[in-house]
Design a protein around this motif. Structure first.
Motif, PDB file in Angstrom:
ATOM      1  N   ASP A   6     -49.415  55.306  42.399  1.00  0.00           N
ATOM      2  CA  ASP A   6     -50.180  53.978  42.771  1.00  0.00           C
ATOM      3  C   ASP A   6     -50.177  53.278  41.614  1.00  0.00           C
ATOM      4  O   ASP A   6     -50.631  53.209  40.642  1.00  0.00           O
ATOM      5  CB  ASP A   6     -51.489  54.433  43.206  1.00  0.00           C
ATOM      6  N   PRO A   7     -49.271  51.819  42.033  1.00  0.00           N
ATOM      7  CA  PRO A   7     -49.124  50.990  40.867  1.00  0.00           C
ATOM      8  C   PRO A   7     -50.451  50.129  40.541  1.00  0.00           C
ATOM      9  O   PRO A   7     -50.394  49.784  39.536  1.00  0.00           O
ATOM     10  CB  PRO A   7     -48.114  50.033  41.294  1.00  0.00           C
ATOM     11  N   VAL A   8     -51.244  50.112  41.288  1.00  0.00           N
ATOM     12  CA  VAL A   8     -52.620  49.404  41.089  1.00  0.00           C
ATOM     13  C   VAL A   8     -53.540  50.119  40.243  1.00  0.00           C
ATOM     14  O   VAL A   8     -53.897  49.600  39.156  1.00  0.00           O
ATOM     15  CB  VAL A   8     -53.249  48.883  42.597  1.00  0.00           C
ATOM     16  N   ALA A   9     -53.795  51.361  40.728  1.00  0.00           N
ATOM     17  CA  ALA A   9     -54.384  52.036  39.773  1.00  0.00           C
ATOM     18  C   ALA A   9     -53.849  52.915  38.652  1.00  0.00           C
ATOM     19  O   ALA A   9     -54.274  53.456  37.613  1.00  0.00           O
ATOM     20  CB  ALA A   9     -55.067  53.362  40.604  1.00  0.00           C
ATOM     21  N   HIS A  35     -42.408  55.826  32.464  1.00  0.00           N
ATOM     22  CA  HIS A  35     -43.362  54.861  32.851  1.00  0.00           C
ATOM     23  C   HIS A  35     -43.702  54.358  31.361  1.00  0.00           C
ATOM     24  O   HIS A  35     -43.977  54.896  30.241  1.00  0.00           O
ATOM     25  CB  HIS A  35     -44.579  55.729  33.333  1.00  0.00           C
ATOM     26  N   SER A  36     -44.173  52.962  31.526  1.00  0.00           N
ATOM     27  CA  SER A  36     -44.173  52.150  30.216  1.00  0.00           C
ATOM     28  C   SER A  36     -45.448  52.139  29.656  1.00  0.00           C
ATOM     29  O   SER A  36     -45.978  51.639  28.539  1.00  0.00           O
ATOM     30  CB  SER A  36     -43.709  50.573  30.597  1.00  0.00           C
ATOM     31  N   GLY A  37     -46.615  52.472  30.563  1.00  0.00           N
ATOM     32  CA  GLY A  37     -47.879  52.350  30.199  1.00  0.00           C
ATOM     33  C   GLY A  37     -48.556  51.311  31.044  1.00  0.00           C
ATOM     34  O   GLY A  37     -49.795  50.879  31.201  1.00  0.00           O
ATOM     35  N   GLY A  38     -47.916  50.480  31.813  1.00  0.00           N
ATOM     36  CA  GLY A  38     -48.187  49.456  32.631  1.00  0.00           C
ATOM     37  C   GLY A  38     -48.048  48.159  32.052  1.00  0.00           C
ATOM     38  O   GLY A  38     -47.720  47.965  30.810  1.00  0.00           O
ATOM     39  N   PRO A  39     -48.348  47.035  32.656  1.00  0.00           N
ATOM     40  CA  PRO A  39     -48.928  46.906  34.117  1.00  0.00           C
ATOM     41  C   PRO A  39     -47.503  47.355  35.070  1.00  0.00           C
ATOM     42  O   PRO A  39     -46.516  47.153  34.676  1.00  0.00           O
ATOM     43  CB  PRO A  39     -49.200  45.562  34.356  1.00  0.00           C
ATOM     44  N   TYR A  40     -47.964  47.848  36.074  1.00  0.00           N
ATOM     45  CA  TYR A  40     -46.814  48.495  37.212  1.00  0.00           C
ATOM     46  C   TYR A  40     -46.757  47.499  38.450  1.00  0.00           C
ATOM     47  O   TYR A  40     -46.125  47.610  39.527  1.00  0.00           O
ATOM     48  CB  TYR A  40     -47.159  49.497  37.681  1.00  0.00           C
ATOM     49  N   THR A  41     -47.587  46.434  38.244  1.00  0.00           N
ATOM     50  CA  THR A  41     -47.544  45.349  39.388  1.00  0.00           C
ATOM     51  C   THR A  41     -47.030  43.961  38.757  1.00  0.00           C
ATOM     52  O   THR A  41     -47.322  43.691  37.667  1.00  0.00           O
ATOM     53  CB  THR A  41     -48.799  45.085  40.059  1.00  0.00           C
ATOM     54  N   PRO A  71     -36.159  53.861  44.479  1.00  0.00           N
ATOM     55  CA  PRO A  71     -37.152  52.759  44.351  1.00  0.00           C
ATOM     56  C   PRO A  71     -37.860  52.689  42.795  1.00  0.00           C
ATOM     57  O   PRO A  71     -37.830  53.825  42.159  1.00  0.00           O
ATOM     58  CB  PRO A  71     -38.256  52.903  45.223  1.00  0.00           C
ATOM     59  N   GLY A  72     -38.303  51.503  42.405  1.00  0.00           N
ATOM     60  CA  GLY A  72     -38.857  51.373  40.953  1.00  0.00           C
ATOM     61  C   GLY A  72     -39.606  50.198  41.215  1.00  0.00           C
ATOM     62  O   GLY A  72     -39.988  49.519  42.062  1.00  0.00           O
ATOM     63  N   LEU A  73     -40.576  50.340  40.159  1.00  0.00           N
ATOM     64  CA  LEU A  73     -41.533  49.255  40.129  1.00  0.00           C
ATOM     65  C   LEU A  73     -41.686  48.550  38.632  1.00  0.00           C
ATOM     66  O   LEU A  73     -40.818  49.168  37.592  1.00  0.00           O
ATOM     67  CB  LEU A  73     -42.943  49.715  40.281  1.00  0.00           C
ATOM     68  N   PRO A  74     -42.174  47.397  38.430  1.00  0.00           N
ATOM     69  CA  PRO A  74     -42.244  46.790  37.087  1.00  0.00           C
ATOM     70  C   PRO A  74     -43.010  48.052  36.186  1.00  0.00           C
ATOM     71  O   PRO A  74     -43.988  48.562  36.557  1.00  0.00           O
ATOM     72  CB  PRO A  74     -43.241  45.612  37.125  1.00  0.00           C
ATOM     73  N   GLY A  75     -42.276  48.317  34.918  1.00  0.00           N
ATOM     74  CA  GLY A  75     -42.882  49.447  34.101  1.00  0.00           C
ATOM     75  C   GLY A  75     -42.514  50.636  34.527  1.00  0.00           C
ATOM     76  O   GLY A  75     -42.953  51.772  33.899  1.00  0.00           O
ATOM     77  N   LEU A  76     -41.879  50.948  35.547  1.00  0.00           N
ATOM     78  CA  LEU A  76     -41.516  52.668  36.134  1.00  0.00           C
ATOM     79  C   LEU A  76     -40.021  52.326  36.382  1.00  0.00           C
ATOM     80  O   LEU A  76     -39.535  51.896  37.637  1.00  0.00           O
ATOM     81  CB  LEU A  76     -42.347  52.734  37.303  1.00  0.00           C
ATOM     82  N   GLN A  77     -39.297  53.183  35.530  1.00  0.00           N
ATOM     83  CA  GLN A  77     -37.829  53.447  36.015  1.00  0.00           C
ATOM     84  C   GLN A  77     -37.754  54.835  36.430  1.00  0.00           C
ATOM     85  O   GLN A  77     -38.414  55.933  35.913  1.00  0.00           O
ATOM     86  CB  GLN A  77     -37.046  53.508  34.625  1.00  0.00           C
ATOM     87  N   THR A  78     -36.979  54.988  37.265  1.00  0.00           N
ATOM     88  CA  THR A  78     -36.560  56.335  37.992  1.00  0.00           C
ATOM     89  C   THR A  78     -35.097  56.812  37.827  1.00  0.00           C
ATOM     90  O   THR A  78     -34.160  55.672  38.191  1.00  0.00           O
ATOM     91  CB  THR A  78     -37.035  56.338  39.437  1.00  0.00           C
ATOM     92  N   ALA A  79     -34.767  57.814  37.939  1.00  0.00           N
ATOM     93  CA  ALA A  79     -33.296  58.441  37.876  1.00  0.00           C
ATOM     94  C   ALA A  79     -33.381  59.844  38.342  1.00  0.00           C
ATOM     95  O   ALA A  79     -34.427  60.601  38.203  1.00  0.00           O
ATOM     96  CB  ALA A  79     -32.826  58.347  36.516  1.00  0.00           C
ATOM     97  N   ALA A  80     -32.100  60.289  38.842  1.00  0.00           N
ATOM     98  CA  ALA A  80     -32.191  61.409  39.445  1.00  0.00           C
ATOM     99  C   ALA A  80     -30.750  62.155  39.124  1.00  0.00           C
ATOM    100  O   ALA A  80     -29.616  61.308  39.067  1.00  0.00           O
ATOM    101  CB  ALA A  80     -32.355  61.807  40.892  1.00  0.00           C
ATOM    102  N   ARG A  81     -30.657  63.533  39.095  1.00  0.00           N
ATOM    103  CA  ARG A  81     -29.120  63.926  38.975  1.00  0.00           C
ATOM    104  C   ARG A  81     -29.294  65.190  39.958  1.00  0.00           C
ATOM    105  O   ARG A  81     -30.179  66.090  40.115  1.00  0.00           O
ATOM    106  CB  ARG A  81     -28.966  64.569  37.601  1.00  0.00           C
ATOM    107  N   TYR A  82     -28.063  65.555  40.699  1.00  0.00           N
ATOM    108  CA  TYR A  82     -27.591  66.824  41.350  1.00  0.00           C
ATOM    109  C   TYR A  82     -26.541  67.395  40.852  1.00  0.00           C
ATOM    110  O   TYR A  82     -25.612  66.783  40.890  1.00  0.00           O
ATOM    111  CB  TYR A  82     -27.879  66.476  42.807  1.00  0.00           C
ATOM    112  N   VAL A  83     -26.739  68.720  40.566  1.00  0.00           N
ATOM    113  CA  VAL A  83     -25.113  69.418  40.303  1.00  0.00           C
ATOM    114  C   VAL A  83     -25.161  70.665  41.092  1.00  0.00           C
ATOM    115  O   VAL A  83     -26.425  71.431  41.309  1.00  0.00           O
ATOM    116  CB  VAL A  83     -24.905  69.579  38.755  1.00  0.00           C
TER     117      VAL A  83
END
Length: 275
Positions: free
Chosen positions: A151-154, A268-274, A53-65
């Motif tokens: 917490d995207p609001v805070a 994280h971009s620094g916000g806003p995250y909503t 999952p992601g939100l405005p201003g928040l990118q997520t990524a993962a790897r497994y080997v």
């Protein structure tokens, strides 16, 4: 004169028969181990989330080997999901065991964390309840884990750690290995406490979770691996999350890791995250 008694040497055809029998036993064991490894890999991959999952201003990524040796696999994992209050939960962990049993145990831990986080979103409470659950199961296995709540609001990231490898956090001011206080691995003793550290993500950066397979190898100390990851994150804190995850997981190739390895990146971009 003393007489020596020697065992007669079997004829060549008998020696060949015995050699063939022993070779067959060895090959059967190798095939069994290969089958167990293949099953562990499939269990592992099916239990890891297909999407993050992601939100405005928040990118997520993962790897497994998996491990380079192909033997010590089935223990490392990551997870990310939306919590009932709209915040996001992230977890990374390492079961102290390998093969099919570790992969199955990892699945139970991941499911348990998700269920517990549906009742409480505080990372310390989540780990404490998960620990008590695993202790009650009387398993011989245990797991390290870091659990985060964003917490995207805070614009706040709350983290608790259960004996796990420290995270790395990079911003324009540089990168640091996050030496937050933590508790014991999950599954050891009941009623364990897990302190929570809270951070405001009010500026651009990358928070990177890893397992020890990324930063430690037979002749590669964990301090050197963590320093290498910190250098990467410090130089690419504002890069695409997927690209950064790829660079970090590549550190495992330097360590000659005998363990499997996992990386989870929160860019994280620094916000806003909503919206």
């Amino acid at each position: 004169m003393e007489q020596r008694h020697t065992t007669p040497t079997p004829p060549p055809d008998e020696l060949l028969r015995r050699l063939g029998h022993l070779t067959g036993q060895v090959m059967a064991r190798i095939k069994l181990q290969q089958a167990r490894v293949a099953l562990a890999v499939e269990l592992q991959r099916h239990m890891l989330p297909p999407e993050l999952p992601g939100l405005p201003g928040l990118q997520t990524a993962a790897r497994y080997v998996p491990a380079q040796t192909g033997l010590d696999i089935g223990g490392d994992w990551y997870d990310a999901f939306v919590l009932p209050d709209g915040s996001l939960g992230f977890a990374v962990g390492d079961v102290q065991g390998h093969d099919v049993e570790a992969a199955a145990f990892m699945g139970m831990v991941r499911t348990g964390l998700r269920a517990i986080a549906g009742a409480t979103t505080d990372p310390g409470d989540v780990l404490s309840r998960a620990n008590d659950l695993l202790v009650s199961m009387s398993s011989d296995l245990l797991t390290t884990c870091t659990f985060l709540r964003f917490d995207p609001v805070a614009a706040e990231l709350a983290a608790a750690r259960a004996g796990h490898v420290p995270a790395v956090w990079g911003t324009a001011e540089g990168a640091q290995v996050v030496q937050d206080p933590g508790g014991l691995p999950l599954g050891l003793f009941p009623d364990a406490a897990y302190p929570v550290t809270r951070r405001r993500l009010s500026r651009a950066g990358a928070f990177v979770l890893i397992t020890d397979g990324v930063v430690e190898g037979p002749t590669y100390p964990i301090e050197k691996g963590l320093a290498r990851v910190a250098a990467l994150v410090g130089a690419a804190y504002d890069a695409d999350a997927d690209e950064l995850a790829g660079e970090v997981i590549a550190v495992a190739d330097l360590t000659g890791h005998r363990d499997d390895a996992a990386v989870l990146v929160l860019r994280h971009s620094g916000g806003p995250y909503t919206p």
